[in-house]
Design a protein around this motif. Structure first.
Motif, PDB file in Angstrom:
ATOM      1  N   ASN A 175      -5.224   2.539  10.143  1.00  0.00           N
ATOM      2  CA  ASN A 175      -4.821   2.985   8.818  1.00  0.00           C
ATOM      3  C   ASN A 175      -3.881   4.180   9.003  1.00  0.00           C
ATOM      4  O   ASN A 175      -4.319   5.316   9.176  1.00  0.00           O
ATOM      5  N   HIS A 184       0.848  -1.187   0.000  1.00  0.00           N
ATOM      6  CA  HIS A 184       0.000   0.000   0.000  1.00  0.00           C
ATOM      7  C   HIS A 184       0.890   1.247   0.000  1.00  0.00           C
ATOM      8  O   HIS A 184       2.089   1.159   0.252  1.00  0.00           O
ATOM      9  N   ASP A 191      -1.860   0.710   5.246  1.00  0.00           N
ATOM     10  CA  ASP A 191      -2.575  -0.468   5.738  1.00  0.00           C
ATOM     11  C   ASP A 191      -2.164  -0.842   7.159  1.00  0.00           C
ATOM     12  O   ASP A 191      -2.591  -1.883   7.668  1.00  0.00           O
TER      13      ASP A 191
END
Length: 667
Positions: A435, A393, A411
């Motif tokens: 997050n 990510h 992530d």
């Protein structure tokens, strides 16, 4: 007289002197006695002083009495002088030395005694050019011909120039676009142009560099009257700044936003870097792909010209190195196949730059190897959070550690990288249910602080080793949003930035509590999209101490502590203003006022910004701060009061916090 005639006369003079030397040599065989012996010995030794002394001290030959004795003339002495000695005496004659004469003896039966004279000799030399000496006749003809040819060429060029200026029909031929691009892209011209133009621009930018590195406030001589109540808001802004310079290169950076800033630790504060996102006109799906191209690609990072049209507009990510002496052109340009979200200078290698991409990969550029990365981390093909192969990510944070780098992805994955291997992470930690949106490091203990999109802040403590075993890293959530909405709650929404103070250089024995330093050096700042900036003291409490509200309904994009002043920090707002705070002066209001410093002013309305401030970064000496607005970097030179502490201002901040009951008194 022409040059050739002069040289011919010089050669004739040499021939004449050579004939005289031959005649003297033939007469030398007739001479005898002590004078000849002295001459021979002087000729063998070659010492002019010994030869002259021998002439003066030797007895003259017996001469019969006569009424009149002739004077010893130069010709008679020359006949009894060897060739080498004669050559040396001729040098003395050239220096205008007086000839030695012998007086006639008083008695005819007594040999005359030569008077003792004090002879002084010296040598003279001068620096001459090759043209001062006559050349041989063979070379003189060739040189004359080459001189005539060069003169004819110059005359013909002058005639063509004069004829061209009077003839309007002969216009210069313009190169086509393809010919221009071909000439500009040639390696020889590109190397020459880059090196020559950089030297000229650095020289022209030396006054600007001096103003940014050394200059103090140029607006007020009486610093005590800076904060007078009658001083206007704009004058207050000017009193805090000594210089302001903008760095941009629209040819490469147009329609891009700056994502991070950093100052080089290897170039005395003269070099900084900025990372750029993809152009706003590009498709959003392009930047999520993994990197495939790495160096070498033939294009040097120091070149301003792209290798192709697609290299400049098609590169999703850019990282540019700026020199403070050259605000209109970059020092180096690096490209990447994915948007660059963070970039930093390598802590030990001055030629390396480390970047974190939207694709989840960590890349390394080398200024000696071209524009493309020389190394990239592998992609996690499994798609899980086990960290095998790196992130999958976008990387939202990249910081330096004592042993390498640490990166955090959106992530919740945190990877630790070794300086010896930036292709595979050395360790991976996953923050559950978070997050991550921001990352920072507490330098005194290497504790990590990460902010997430829900407004919470998590502390990741380093692993401890005991008995040969190492424990896992501990993760603690400092504070979450209070449902009751009290002032002691965390952020409401995305935490855009977290800032800790740089490491201390003077005091290495900092007291730690809960993994953080006690005192003013352990204070932490955070900001978010809820328009607020919060002050934390994790060594004392897990709740924020102060809630510093923004003067407008715009989210705060960045916050950074001053590396020198213990009470000064800066905030960046999306409304295009920069705020400067001094907690030793006030805990409620910034020293820039409620309006703040407007950086990127609009063309139509100077009082309204055209772009927000994305990122800010202090220089390592605390005298300058770089602020990013869209694709432009503004470097601000700060006044002395912002980088020179007056006394122990860190203690003043802690006393103010204790007086309000925000932290407990020291035991």
């Amino acid at each position: 007289m022409s040059e050739k005639a002069k040289r011919s006369s010089a050669l004739e003079e040499k021939r004449r002197r050579l004939e005289e030397l031959k005649a003297r040599r033939s007469q030398r065989s007739l001479g005898s006695g002590s004078n000849a012996s002295s001459a021979v010995s002087a000729s063998k030794s070659g010492n002019l002083d010994e030869y002259i002394d021998g002439l003066l001290n030797s007895a003259p030959p017996a001469v019969p009495a006569s009424p009149a004795r002739p004077m010893v003339t130069e010709a008679s002495r020359s006949a009894a002088t060897p060739m080498s000695a004669t050559k040396q005496i001729s040098k003395i004659d050239q220096m205008n030395q007086k000839s030695v004469q012998f007086a006639p003896p008083l008695d005819a039966n007594v040999a005359p005694q030569s008077p003792v004279r004090n002879v002084e000799t010296f040598a003279m030399s001068t620096q001459t050019e090759d043209e001062d000496f006559p050349m041989s006749l063979e070379n003189s003809d060739d040189e004359g011909e080459s001189l005539n040819k060069s003169t004819e060429i110059q005359l013909s060029m002058e005639e063509e120039r004069k004829g061209g200026s009077g003839d309007c029909g002969n216009e210069p031929t313009l190169l086509t676009e393809e010919e221009v691009n071909l000439a500009l892209s040639s390696p020889s011209f590109s190397n020459f142009f880059n090196s020559a133009s950089k030297k000229v621009e650095r020289l022209l930018g030396s006054p600007l560099l001096s103003e940014l590195l050394v200059g103090d406030s140029i607006y007020y001589a009486d610093k005590e009257s800076k904060r007078d109540a009658s001083t206007s808001t704009r004058d207050k802004e000017n009193s805090l700044l000594s210089a302001q310079v903008s760095f941009s290169f629209p040819k490469w950076t147009a329609n891009r936003d700056i994502t991070s800033l950093d100052w080089s630790p290897h170039h005395r504060g003269e070099i900084m870097l900025a990372s750029y996102h993809m152009p706003s006109s590009a498709k959003s799906s392009v930047g999520s792909t993994a990197l495939s191209a790495i160096a070498p690609n033939g294009a040097k990072s120091a070149s301003l010209f792209p290798k192709s049209k697609t290299e400049m507009t098609g590169a999703d990510g850019l990282t540019i190195l700026w020199n403070l002496a050259m605000p209109s052109r970059p020092e180096h340009i690096f490209t990447c196949g994915s948007p660059v979200l963070h970039a930093k200078f390598h802590p030990t290698e001055g030629s390396l730059v480390v970047g974190a991409c939207y694709s989840g990969q960590v890349v390394v550029w080398d200024v000696r190897s071209g524009r493309l990365p020389v190394q990239r981390s592998s992609w996690n093909l499994s798609g899980g959070n086990n960290g095998a192969g790196g992130h999958v990510h976008p990387i939202v944070g990249l910081e330096s550690l004592d042993s390498g780098f640490v990166s955090a992805a959106s992530d919740g994955t945190v990877n630790f990288w070794s300086l010896a291997n930036l292709m595979e992470p050395a360790e991976t930690v996953v923050v559950p249910g978070a997050n991550i949106s921001s990352l920072t490091v507490a330098p005194e203990s290497q504790t990590l602080l990460v902010g997430d999109e829900s407004g919470s802040i998590h502390a990741i403590f380093p692993s401890s080793s005991s008995g040969g075993r190492s424990s896992k890293r501990t993760i603690v959530k400092l504070n979450s949003v209070d449902p009751g909405g009290s002032d002691e709650s965390g952020h409401y929404g995305n935490v855009t930035s977290i800032a800790t103070k740089p490491p201390l250089k003077t005091d290495s024995s900092t007291a730690l509590s809960k993994g953080f330093a006690r005192g003013a050096h352990g204070l932490v700042l955070s900001c978010g999209v809820d328009w607020t900036t919060k002050l934390w003291a994790p060594a004392y409490t897990d709740k924020p101490l102060l809630n510093l509200l923004s003067h407008s309904y715009d989210y705060m994009s960045d916050v950074q502590w001053s590396p020198i002043h213990p009470a000064v920090f800066a905030t960046a707002s999306s409304n295009g203003t920069l705020g400067l705070w001094n907690l030793a002066t006030s805990l409620d209001e910034p020293i820039t006022g409620l309006r703040g410093l407007l950086l990127d002013k609009g063309d139509n309305n100077p009082d309204r910004p055209s772009h927000g401030v994305n990122r800010i970064k202090w220089s390592r000496d605390g005298r300058r701060v770089a602020a990013a607005c869209s694709d432009t970097v503004h470097v601000l030179g700060l006044a002395e009061e912002l980088w020179k502490p007056k006394g122990n201002e860190g203690a003043k901040v802690m006393n103010s916090l204790r007086s309000r009951g925000l932290i407990d008194a020291e035991e």
